[in-house]
Scaffold this motif. Structure first.
Motif, PDB file in Angstrom:
ATOM      1  N   ASN A 240      31.420  43.253  29.634  1.00  0.00           N
ATOM      2  CA  ASN A 240      30.898  43.144  28.271  1.00  0.00           C
ATOM      3  C   ASN A 240      31.840  42.360  27.349  1.00  0.00           C
ATOM      4  OD1 ASN A 240      28.628  44.609  28.968  1.00  0.00           O
ATOM      5  ND2 ASN A 240      29.466  46.572  28.266  1.00  0.00           N
ATOM      6  N   LEU A 241      33.125  42.357  27.661  1.00  0.00           N
ATOM      7  CA  LEU A 241      34.098  41.676  26.816  1.00  0.00           C
ATOM      8  C   LEU A 241      34.251  40.197  27.147  1.00  0.00           C
ATOM      9  CD1 LEU A 241      36.929  44.375  26.672  1.00  0.00           C
ATOM     10  CD2 LEU A 241      35.495  43.617  24.763  1.00  0.00           C
ATOM     11  N   THR A 242      33.631  39.749  28.208  1.00  0.00           N
ATOM     12  CA  THR A 242      33.789  38.361  28.633  1.00  0.00           C
ATOM     13  C   THR A 242      32.449  37.638  28.638  1.00  0.00           C
ATOM     14  OG1 THR A 242      33.612  39.037  30.968  1.00  0.00           O
ATOM     15  CG2 THR A 242      35.824  38.847  30.046  1.00  0.00           C
ATOM     16  N   ASP A 243      32.532  36.339  28.453  1.00  0.00           N
ATOM     17  CA  ASP A 243      31.360  35.469  28.551  1.00  0.00           C
ATOM     18  C   ASP A 243      31.365  34.876  29.955  1.00  0.00           C
ATOM     19  OD1 ASP A 243      29.399  33.557  28.456  1.00  0.00           O
ATOM     20  OD2 ASP A 243      30.335  32.365  26.859  1.00  0.00           O
ATOM     21  N   PRO A 244      30.390  35.215  30.787  1.00  0.00           N
ATOM     22  CA  PRO A 244      30.413  34.733  32.177  1.00  0.00           C
ATOM     23  C   PRO A 244      30.502  33.224  32.302  1.00  0.00           C
ATOM     24  CG  PRO A 244      28.274  35.686  31.605  1.00  0.00           C
ATOM     25  CD  PRO A 244      29.213  36.053  30.512  1.00  0.00           C
ATOM     26  N   ALA A 245      29.975  32.513  31.338  1.00  0.00           N
ATOM     27  CA  ALA A 245      29.995  31.051  31.415  1.00  0.00           C
ATOM     28  C   ALA A 245      31.394  30.473  31.223  1.00  0.00           C
ATOM     29  CB  ALA A 245      29.045  30.454  30.375  1.00  0.00           C
ATOM     30  N   SER A 246      32.303  31.259  30.643  1.00  0.00           N
ATOM     31  CA  SER A 246      33.659  30.758  30.391  1.00  0.00           C
ATOM     32  C   SER A 246      34.718  31.687  30.988  1.00  0.00           C
ATOM     33  CB  SER A 246      33.890  30.609  28.879  1.00  0.00           C
ATOM     34  OG  SER A 246      33.669  31.843  28.209  1.00  0.00           O
TER      35      SER A 246
ATOM     36  N   ALA B 132      38.611  33.393  29.778  1.00  0.00           N
ATOM     37  CA  ALA B 132      39.045  34.662  30.366  1.00  0.00           C
ATOM     38  C   ALA B 132      39.178  34.523  31.877  1.00  0.00           C
ATOM     39  CB  ALA B 132      38.066  35.783  30.018  1.00  0.00           C
ATOM     40  N   MET B 133      40.019  35.376  32.435  1.00  0.00           N
ATOM     41  CA  MET B 133      40.211  35.464  33.883  1.00  0.00           C
ATOM     42  C   MET B 133      40.122  36.938  34.261  1.00  0.00           C
ATOM     43  SD  MET B 133      43.560  34.309  36.103  1.00  0.00           S
ATOM     44  CE  MET B 133      43.591  34.429  37.896  1.00  0.00           C
ATOM     45  N   VAL B 134      39.253  37.251  35.202  1.00  0.00           N
ATOM     46  CA  VAL B 134      39.078  38.622  35.689  1.00  0.00           C
ATOM     47  C   VAL B 134      39.521  38.663  37.146  1.00  0.00           C
ATOM     48  CG1 VAL B 134      37.453  40.479  36.164  1.00  0.00           C
ATOM     49  CG2 VAL B 134      37.188  39.083  34.095  1.00  0.00           C
TER      50      VAL B 134
ATOM     51  N   PRO C 134      43.994  31.780  29.285  1.00  0.00           N
ATOM     52  CA  PRO C 134      42.867  32.710  29.141  1.00  0.00           C
ATOM     53  C   PRO C 134      43.324  34.145  28.901  1.00  0.00           C
ATOM     54  CG  PRO C 134      43.241  32.216  31.448  1.00  0.00           C
ATOM     55  CD  PRO C 134      44.176  31.327  30.682  1.00  0.00           C
ATOM     56  N   ARG C 135      42.411  34.927  28.354  1.00  0.00           N
ATOM     57  CA  ARG C 135      42.615  36.381  28.363  1.00  0.00           C
ATOM     58  C   ARG C 135      42.573  36.848  29.819  1.00  0.00           C
ATOM     59  NH1 ARG C 135      37.991  38.787  25.708  1.00  0.00           N
ATOM     60  NH2 ARG C 135      36.910  36.841  26.197  1.00  0.00           N
ATOM     61  N   PHE C 136      43.225  37.969  30.092  1.00  0.00           N
ATOM     62  CA  PHE C 136      43.301  38.437  31.475  1.00  0.00           C
ATOM     63  C   PHE C 136      42.876  39.893  31.563  1.00  0.00           C
ATOM     64  CE2 PHE C 136      45.352  40.389  35.126  1.00  0.00           C
ATOM     65  CZ  PHE C 136      45.055  39.486  36.136  1.00  0.00           C
TER      66      PHE C 136
ATOM     67  N   VAL D  61      36.612  32.971  34.759  1.00  0.00           N
ATOM     68  CA  VAL D  61      36.875  32.812  36.189  1.00  0.00           C
ATOM     69  C   VAL D  61      37.109  34.187  36.795  1.00  0.00           C
ATOM     70  CG1 VAL D  61      38.539  31.975  37.890  1.00  0.00           C
ATOM     71  CG2 VAL D  61      37.789  30.475  36.054  1.00  0.00           C
ATOM     72  N   PHE D  62      36.502  34.420  37.935  1.00  0.00           N
ATOM     73  CA  PHE D  62      36.658  35.693  38.639  1.00  0.00           C
ATOM     74  C   PHE D  62      37.430  35.441  39.926  1.00  0.00           C
ATOM     75  CE2 PHE D  62      33.147  36.273  35.835  1.00  0.00           C
ATOM     76  CZ  PHE D  62      33.185  37.616  35.450  1.00  0.00           C
ATOM     77  N   THR D  63      38.530  36.160  40.109  1.00  0.00           N
ATOM     78  CA  THR D  63      39.292  36.067  41.350  1.00  0.00           C
ATOM     79  C   THR D  63      39.193  37.388  42.095  1.00  0.00           C
ATOM     80  OG1 THR D  63      41.356  36.785  40.282  1.00  0.00           O
ATOM     81  CG2 THR D  63      40.925  34.431  40.352  1.00  0.00           C
ATOM     82  N   VAL D  64      39.134  37.308  43.396  1.00  0.00           N
ATOM     83  CA  VAL D  64      39.114  38.497  44.238  1.00  0.00           C
ATOM     84  C   VAL D  64      40.207  38.334  45.292  1.00  0.00           C
ATOM     85  CG1 VAL D  64      37.240  37.533  45.648  1.00  0.00           C
ATOM     86  CG2 VAL D  64      37.766  39.976  45.784  1.00  0.00           C
ATOM     87  N   ILE D  65      41.024  39.365  45.433  1.00  0.00           N
ATOM     88  CA  ILE D  65      42.178  39.282  46.332  1.00  0.00           C
ATOM     89  C   ILE D  65      42.154  40.448  47.308  1.00  0.00           C
ATOM     90  CG2 ILE D  65      44.681  39.154  46.515  1.00  0.00           C
ATOM     91  CD1 ILE D  65      44.763  38.141  43.657  1.00  0.00           C
ATOM     92  N   SER D  66      42.038  40.119  48.566  1.00  0.00           N
ATOM     93  CA  SER D  66      42.107  41.122  49.631  1.00  0.00           C
ATOM     94  C   SER D  66      42.397  40.400  50.935  1.00  0.00           C
ATOM     95  CB  SER D  66      40.808  41.915  49.742  1.00  0.00           C
ATOM     96  OG  SER D  66      40.857  42.804  50.834  1.00  0.00           O
ATOM     97  N   LYS D  67      43.429  40.821  51.633  1.00  0.00           N
ATOM     98  CA  LYS D  67      43.787  40.162  52.878  1.00  0.00           C
ATOM     99  C   LYS D  67      42.693  40.328  53.915  1.00  0.00           C
ATOM    100  CE  LYS D  67      47.971  39.453  55.578  1.00  0.00           C
ATOM    101  NZ  LYS D  67      49.373  39.898  55.779  1.00  0.00           N
ATOM    102  N   SER D  68      42.129  41.523  53.985  1.00  0.00           N
ATOM    103  CA  SER D  68      41.097  41.802  54.986  1.00  0.00           C
ATOM    104  C   SER D  68      39.691  41.628  54.435  1.00  0.00           C
ATOM    105  CB  SER D  68      41.251  43.239  55.488  1.00  0.00           C
ATOM    106  OG  SER D  68      40.997  44.164  54.437  1.00  0.00           O
ATOM    107  N   GLY D  69      39.561  41.705  53.121  1.00  0.00           N
ATOM    108  CA  GLY D  69      38.229  41.686  52.522  1.00  0.00           C
ATOM    109  C   GLY D  69      37.496  42.997  52.681  1.00  0.00           C
ATOM    110  N   SER D  70      38.183  44.021  53.153  1.00  0.00           N
ATOM    111  CA  SER D  70      37.533  45.317  53.370  1.00  0.00           C
ATOM    112  C   SER D  70      38.101  46.424  52.497  1.00  0.00           C
ATOM    113  CB  SER D  70      37.659  45.720  54.850  1.00  0.00           C
ATOM    114  OG  SER D  70      39.023  45.833  55.226  1.00  0.00           O
TER     115      SER D  70
END
Length: 372
Positions: free
Chosen positions: A136-142, A82-84, A118-120, A144-153
């Motif tokens: 709850n729908l994903t297994d953290p061990a399998s 999975a990919m979150v 992966p599921r998305f 990937v978590f992406t975070v997208i923000s130009k400023s991070g704020s």
């Protein structure tokens, strides 16, 4: 009268005669041709500003950028279950548009062998029930978590990321958790760059001269596309090809982009301050969401701008059509269809006498019902 504009590649055809009767609409050929000089100056400004690297124009150059790091990271993510993604606005809508248009429907419901990726899950809105269900729908061990923000704020994005990051550290430990996080942010500014340096997580760069809503052809949109199996080289190749074709068209009726712009402005100036985008394929529903952000954020300035309206045919033919046909004459409509669908269903005949009144449907193509 129907007049059509067609690109040389036959990929795009625009029929626009119904928007130009010159009578009740007030829009005619002469009026549109009058926008030619203005559109030419605008086109030149856009291309020159991009070539000079001016802020806000970098998206024009994205089809020619090096994507090797995106491809490498996408291939790595493709091996996970999975990919979150935590993002909002331009860091979410473009991704969902690409997935909807280019991937099979009900992607997450397909078996792994049918997906090849992966599921998305997109965490964009701030909704505790939704964010918790993604976890709850994903297994953290399998996953990937992406975070997208130009400023991070960006508050909504960072709230969702902090939720997932805390749980991920608790489940896997800080070092392992960082191995399964990808940050997409500005090269120099914001809080996410030092976060990536501190934790050692993977990082991709969102170019400083690319605005969020125009970032779909940057790592923002391309990473998840690559991870899920979309050929991003072909995607960028298509964008580059279309850009080259448009650059060679220097009149309103030869250039589809100029034509759509002229029609929109002309109708706006005649009181049609709502533009309805209405595709007939479910896979393009998210295209309307993406379009609405591009249109609204780009044109809503200084008390001016028209309202983007998202619609989906045939669904909205059974909800909005009365307003569209007999309501105020304050809208311009763009109807989108796909020329040749690779799938169809022939409606079967039913022998039950109670269904005999439906015989007009028997043997009909389901695709032929679109727009009825």
């Amino acid at each position: 009268m129907i007049r059509e504009e067609r690109t040389d590649s036959e990929l795009l055809r625009i029929s626009y005669g119904m928007s130009m009767d010159g009578g009740s609409s007030g829009v005619n050929f002469e009026a549109l041709e009058g926008y030619g000089a203005l559109l030419s100056r605008g086109d030149d400004l856009l291309r020159k500003s991009a070539a000079l690297g001016e802020d806000g124009f970098g998206w024009v150059n994205l089809p020619g950028e090096d994507i090797s790091r995106i491809e490498k990271t996408g291939k790595w993510i493709s091996g996970f279950d999975a990919m979150v993604q935590a993002g909002i606005g331009g860091s979410a809508l473009g991704n969902l548009m690409l997935h909807g248009a280019l991937l099979p429907p009900y992607w997450n419901e397909l078996p792994p062998s049918g997906r090849g990726g992966p599921r998305f899950y997109m965490a964009d809105n701030v909704d505790p029930a939704d964010s918790r269900m993604i976890w709850n729908l994903t297994d953290p061990a399998s996953t990937v978590f992406t975070v997208i923000s130009k400023s991070g704020s960006t508050a909504e994005t960072m709230a969702n990321f902090l939720f997932f990051w805390d749980l991920l550290k608790s489940e896997l430990g800080p070092e392992k958790a960082a191995e399964q996080v990808v940050v997409i942010t500005d090269e120099e500014k914001g809080v996410l760059r030092p976060f990536a340096d501190e934790t050692g997580c993977r990082r991709l760069v969102l170019p400083a001269d690319v605005g969020g809503r125009f970032s779909v052809l940057s790592p923002v949109g391309l990473l998840s596309a690559a991870a899920l199996g979309i050929d991003i080289k072909k995607l960028l190749g298509g964008a580059s090809e279309m850009d080259e074709k448009l650059a060679q068209k220097r009149s309103v009726f030869d250039n589809p982009a100029w034509l759509m712009a002229a029609l929109s402005v002309a109708h706006y100036r005649h009181g049609r301050n709502m533009t309805v985008m209405m595709p007939y394929e479910d896979g393009l529903e998210r295209f309307c969401e993406w379009f609405a952000q591009l249109w609204g954020e780009s044109l809503g300035k200084a008390g001016l701008g028209s309202m983007p309206v998202r619609a989906l045919g045939d669904l909205d033919q059974h909800s909005h059509i009365q307003l569209y046909t007999e309501g105020p004459h304050d809208k311009i409509f763009t109807i989108i269809t796909v020329g040749e669908s690779d799938q169809d269903i022939v409606i079967p005949e039913s022998k039950e006498s109670s269904l005999s009144s439906l015989s007009y449907l028997f043997g009909q193509s389901m695709n032929s019902l679109r727009g009825c």
